[in-house]
Design a protein around this motif. Structure first.
Motif, PDB file in Angstrom:
ATOM      1  N   ASP A  17       0.839  -1.203   0.000  1.00  0.00           N
ATOM      2  CA  ASP A  17       0.000   0.000   0.000  1.00  0.00           C
ATOM      3  C   ASP A  17       0.872   1.250   0.000  1.00  0.00           C
ATOM      4  OD1 ASP A  17      -2.540  -1.266   0.085  1.00  0.00           O
ATOM      5  OD2 ASP A  17      -2.286  -1.636   2.227  1.00  0.00           O
ATOM      6  N   ARG A  18       1.926   1.215   0.808  1.00  0.00           N
ATOM      7  CA  ARG A  18       2.826   2.369   0.859  1.00  0.00           C
ATOM      8  C   ARG A  18       3.538   2.546  -0.476  1.00  0.00           C
ATOM      9  NH1 ARG A  18       6.982   2.261   3.902  1.00  0.00           N
ATOM     10  NH2 ARG A  18       7.041   0.057   4.476  1.00  0.00           N
ATOM     11  N   PHE A  19       3.877   1.444  -1.127  1.00  0.00           N
ATOM     12  CA  PHE A  19       4.500   1.537  -2.454  1.00  0.00           C
ATOM     13  C   PHE A  19       3.549   2.193  -3.445  1.00  0.00           C
ATOM     14  CE2 PHE A  19       4.531  -0.369  -6.700  1.00  0.00           C
ATOM     15  CZ  PHE A  19       5.734   0.141  -7.176  1.00  0.00           C
ATOM     16  N   HIS A  20       2.272   1.762  -3.434  1.00  0.00           N
ATOM     17  CA  HIS A  20       1.302   2.350  -4.369  1.00  0.00           C
ATOM     18  C   HIS A  20       1.145   3.844  -4.136  1.00  0.00           C
ATOM     19  CE1 HIS A  20      -0.630  -1.869  -4.942  1.00  0.00           C
ATOM     20  NE2 HIS A  20       0.230  -1.618  -5.909  1.00  0.00           N
ATOM     21  N   LEU A  21       1.109   4.249  -2.867  1.00  0.00           N
ATOM     22  CA  LEU A  21       0.992   5.667  -2.557  1.00  0.00           C
ATOM     23  C   LEU A  21       2.219   6.425  -3.044  1.00  0.00           C
ATOM     24  CD1 LEU A  21      -0.515   7.984  -1.155  1.00  0.00           C
ATOM     25  CD2 LEU A  21       0.663   7.364   0.951  1.00  0.00           C
ATOM     26  N   ALA A  22       3.425   5.858  -2.798  1.00  0.00           N
ATOM     27  CA  ALA A  22       4.661   6.512  -3.235  1.00  0.00           C
ATOM     28  C   ALA A  22       4.717   6.594  -4.756  1.00  0.00           C
ATOM     29  CB  ALA A  22       5.872   5.743  -2.695  1.00  0.00           C
ATOM     30  N   LEU A  23       4.254   5.549  -5.435  1.00  0.00           N
ATOM     31  CA  LEU A  23       4.267   5.550  -6.896  1.00  0.00           C
ATOM     32  C   LEU A  23       3.306   6.585  -7.447  1.00  0.00           C
ATOM     33  CD1 LEU A  23       5.195   4.333  -9.573  1.00  0.00           C
ATOM     34  CD2 LEU A  23       3.403   2.590  -9.332  1.00  0.00           C
ATOM     35  N   GLU A  24       2.092   6.659  -6.883  1.00  0.00           N
ATOM     36  CA  GLU A  24       1.121   7.642  -7.354  1.00  0.00           C
ATOM     37  C   GLU A  24       1.625   9.059  -7.138  1.00  0.00           C
ATOM     38  OE1 GLU A  24      -2.858   7.032  -6.063  1.00  0.00           O
ATOM     39  OE2 GLU A  24      -2.851   4.895  -6.521  1.00  0.00           O
ATOM     40  N   THR A  25       2.288   9.294  -6.011  1.00  0.00           N
ATOM     41  CA  THR A  25       2.858  10.617  -5.749  1.00  0.00           C
ATOM     42  C   THR A  25       3.957  10.932  -6.738  1.00  0.00           C
ATOM     43  OG1 THR A  25       2.368  10.380  -3.391  1.00  0.00           O
ATOM     44  CG2 THR A  25       3.969  12.062  -4.015  1.00  0.00           C
ATOM     45  N   ALA A  26       4.791   9.937  -7.037  1.00  0.00           N
ATOM     46  CA  ALA A  26       5.901  10.144  -7.967  1.00  0.00           C
ATOM     47  C   ALA A  26       5.395  10.441  -9.371  1.00  0.00           C
ATOM     48  CB  ALA A  26       6.808   8.908  -7.984  1.00  0.00           C
ATOM     49  N   VAL A  27       4.345   9.744  -9.794  1.00  0.00           N
ATOM     50  CA  VAL A  27       3.778   9.980 -11.123  1.00  0.00           C
ATOM     51  C   VAL A  27       3.242  11.407 -11.230  1.00  0.00           C
ATOM     52  CG1 VAL A  27       1.856   9.367 -12.648  1.00  0.00           C
ATOM     53  CG2 VAL A  27       3.270   7.577 -11.650  1.00  0.00           C
ATOM     54  N   GLY A  28       2.650  11.896 -10.161  1.00  0.00           N
ATOM     55  CA  GLY A  28       2.141  13.266 -10.169  1.00  0.00           C
ATOM     56  C   GLY A  28       3.232  14.312 -10.243  1.00  0.00           C
ATOM     57  N   ASP A  29       4.470  13.931  -9.883  1.00  0.00           N
ATOM     58  CA  ASP A  29       5.592  14.876  -9.884  1.00  0.00           C
ATOM     59  C   ASP A  29       6.385  14.867 -11.183  1.00  0.00           C
ATOM     60  OD1 ASP A  29       4.947  15.614  -7.336  1.00  0.00           O
ATOM     61  OD2 ASP A  29       6.381  14.275  -6.364  1.00  0.00           O
ATOM     62  N   GLY A  30       6.038  13.985 -12.120  1.00  0.00           N
ATOM     63  CA  GLY A  30       6.784  13.888 -13.371  1.00  0.00           C
ATOM     64  C   GLY A  30       7.174  12.450 -13.650  1.00  0.00           C
ATOM     65  N   PRO A  31       8.018  12.205 -14.655  1.00  0.00           N
ATOM     66  CA  PRO A  31       8.437  10.838 -14.963  1.00  0.00           C
ATOM     67  C   PRO A  31       9.013  10.146 -13.735  1.00  0.00           C
ATOM     68  CG  PRO A  31       9.136  12.334 -16.696  1.00  0.00           C
ATOM     69  CD  PRO A  31       8.593  13.191 -15.595  1.00  0.00           C
ATOM     70  N   PRO A  32       8.385   9.066 -13.265  1.00  0.00           N
ATOM     71  CA  PRO A  32       8.825   8.415 -12.025  1.00  0.00           C
ATOM     72  C   PRO A  32      10.102   7.605 -12.219  1.00  0.00           C
ATOM     73  CG  PRO A  32       7.038   7.181 -12.999  1.00  0.00           C
ATOM     74  CD  PRO A  32       7.211   8.408 -13.852  1.00  0.00           C
ATOM     75  N   GLU A  33      10.916   7.573 -11.193  1.00  0.00           N
ATOM     76  CA  GLU A  33      12.148   6.785 -11.213  1.00  0.00           C
ATOM     77  C   GLU A  33      12.097   5.783 -10.071  1.00  0.00           C
ATOM     78  OE1 GLU A  33      15.387   9.461 -10.908  1.00  0.00           O
ATOM     79  OE2 GLU A  33      14.906  10.549 -12.767  1.00  0.00           O
ATOM     80  N   LEU A  34      12.493   4.556 -10.366  1.00  0.00           N
ATOM     81  CA  LEU A  34      12.468   3.506  -9.361  1.00  0.00           C
ATOM     82  C   LEU A  34      13.284   3.893  -8.137  1.00  0.00           C
ATOM     83  CD1 LEU A  34      12.656  -0.283  -9.927  1.00  0.00           C
ATOM     84  CD2 LEU A  34      14.204   0.755  -8.278  1.00  0.00           C
ATOM     85  N   ALA A  35      14.457   4.493  -8.349  1.00  0.00           N
ATOM     86  CA  ALA A  35      15.332   4.847  -7.235  1.00  0.00           C
ATOM     87  C   ALA A  35      14.678   5.860  -6.307  1.00  0.00           C
ATOM     88  CB  ALA A  35      16.655   5.386  -7.764  1.00  0.00           C
ATOM     89  N   ARG A  36      13.959   6.823  -6.866  1.00  0.00           N
ATOM     90  CA  ARG A  36      13.301   7.844  -6.047  1.00  0.00           C
ATOM     91  C   ARG A  36      12.151   7.256  -5.237  1.00  0.00           C
ATOM     92  NH1 ARG A  36      11.651  12.802  -9.638  1.00  0.00           N
ATOM     93  NH2 ARG A  36      10.870  13.474  -7.595  1.00  0.00           N
TER      94      ARG A  36
END
Length: 345
Positions: free
Chosen positions: A245-264
């Protein structure tokens, strides 16, 4: 402006109570949605347990799942038609025992974490026009945001009217998105033609007379007890948030900030990229699959429920190049974005 730290915020950040999610699912089911299909989505297995708090991502998935069905039967008005006092727990009763509507709005804003994510902010302001309650949530780039923005004033109006013992007609309702071709349904929903669009945070303004009139069931002693209970409810709730669940939240936040990176995203979860990849593999998924699934879900909703350009959608789902999004849409649907948009079924 009335502000205050919401009790329990550090413990329940990025979680919500299950009350509103259950109400949304009931509304979606009443609108013709397959309840079993919704309940099979990730994160829905704890909805029947009141003392817990579920991931915010779960209620956002609920909005995605029920949004289309609600729009076909009249929009967010269908949600609050199912509401009864107590549906949202103790939060509802803050509007009953308070001295005035102003007092009730202040208490409901202070304890908004009882039903919502503590990162959501409620502001109550007072001026010559009356008393305004506004909501600021971190979901502006989410495809369901316009629907949520229309819902929040409706929720406050419905619960406030119940506490007042009579329908309350607002002075004004302000919404952040563009006006639809016809907003007669929204005027009917709020009971006023004074609905302003592209106006910043969603808000609803009640008249000064309504805001100052004593509530019929005002009980200062009970109000104090309910305020304490609201605080304790949040402080003692058990957040149920798995690492996925925390991963999904972090991923959704990252997508909203621009091209997501696995490391971030891995850094947000306090783990290394290899550890994140390994744990995703153990969960039967992968970084590529999760990113693709999130993007497709959001793109599908943007294409079918908004008029955003492909360029705007690409930016909102983390593509640096709209051509990459066009290729992805062809891969998912075998059609162009225009064809998908023109054939919503």
């Amino acid at each position: 402006m009335d502000t205050g730290r919401r009790a329990g915020e550090p413990l329940v950040r990025h979680t919500v109570s299950p009350h509103l999610t259950r109400l949304l699912i009931d509304a979606g089911t009443a609108a013709g949605l397959d309840r079993g299909q919704v309940m099979r989505l990730p994160g829905f297995d704890t909805l029947s347990v009141d003392p817990v708090r579920i991931p915010t991502a779960t209620i956002m998935r609920t909005w995605e799942a029920v949004g289309g069905a609600l729009m076909e039967v009249g929009g967010v008005a269908r949600v609050m038609e199912l509401w009864r006092p107590g549906t949202l727990g103790v939060w509802d009763y803050l509007f009953t025992a308070a001295g005035t509507l102003t007092d009730a709005l202040r208490a409901s804003g202070l304890h908004f974490a009882v039903i919502a994510d503590p990162v959501d902010a409620i502001a109550v302001t007072r001026d010559g026009a009356g008393v305004t309650v506004s909501w600021d949530g971190p979901y502006r780039d989410h495809p369901s945001y316009p629907l949520i923005a229309e819902f929040v004033p409706s929720m406050f109006q419905t619960v406030a009217s119940s506490g007042a013992g009579r329908p309350l007609t607002p002075v004004q309702v302000r919404l952040p998105h563009r006006a639809p071709l016809s907003h007669a349904a929204l005027c009917e929903l709020y009971g006023t033609r004074n609905v302003e669009f592209e106006a910043g945070a969603p808000s609803i303004t009640f008249t000064e007379a309504d805001a100052a009139t004593p509530l019929p069931q005002s009980d200062p002693a009970l109000a104090a007890i309910l305020n304490d209970h609201a605080r304790i409810t949040v402080e003692t709730a058990r957040p149920v948030v798995s690492w996925l669940d925390r991963f999904h939240l972090a991923l959704e936040t990252a997508v909203g900030d621009g091209p997501p990176e696995l490391a971030r995203v891995a850094h947000r979860l306090a783990m290394g990229p290899r550890t994140l990849q390994r744990r995703l593999n153990e969960a039967g998924t992968s970084w590529r699959e999760e990113l693709e699934r999130l993007r497709q879900r959001r793109v599908d909703q943007y294409l079918r429920e908004t008029s955003l350009s492909v360029e705007s959608i690409a930016a909102r789902v983390g593509y640096s190049d709209p051509r990459a999004l066009r290729r992805a849409i062809h891969r998912w649907y075998g059609h162009s974005p225009r064809t998908v948009r023109q054939n919503p079924d």
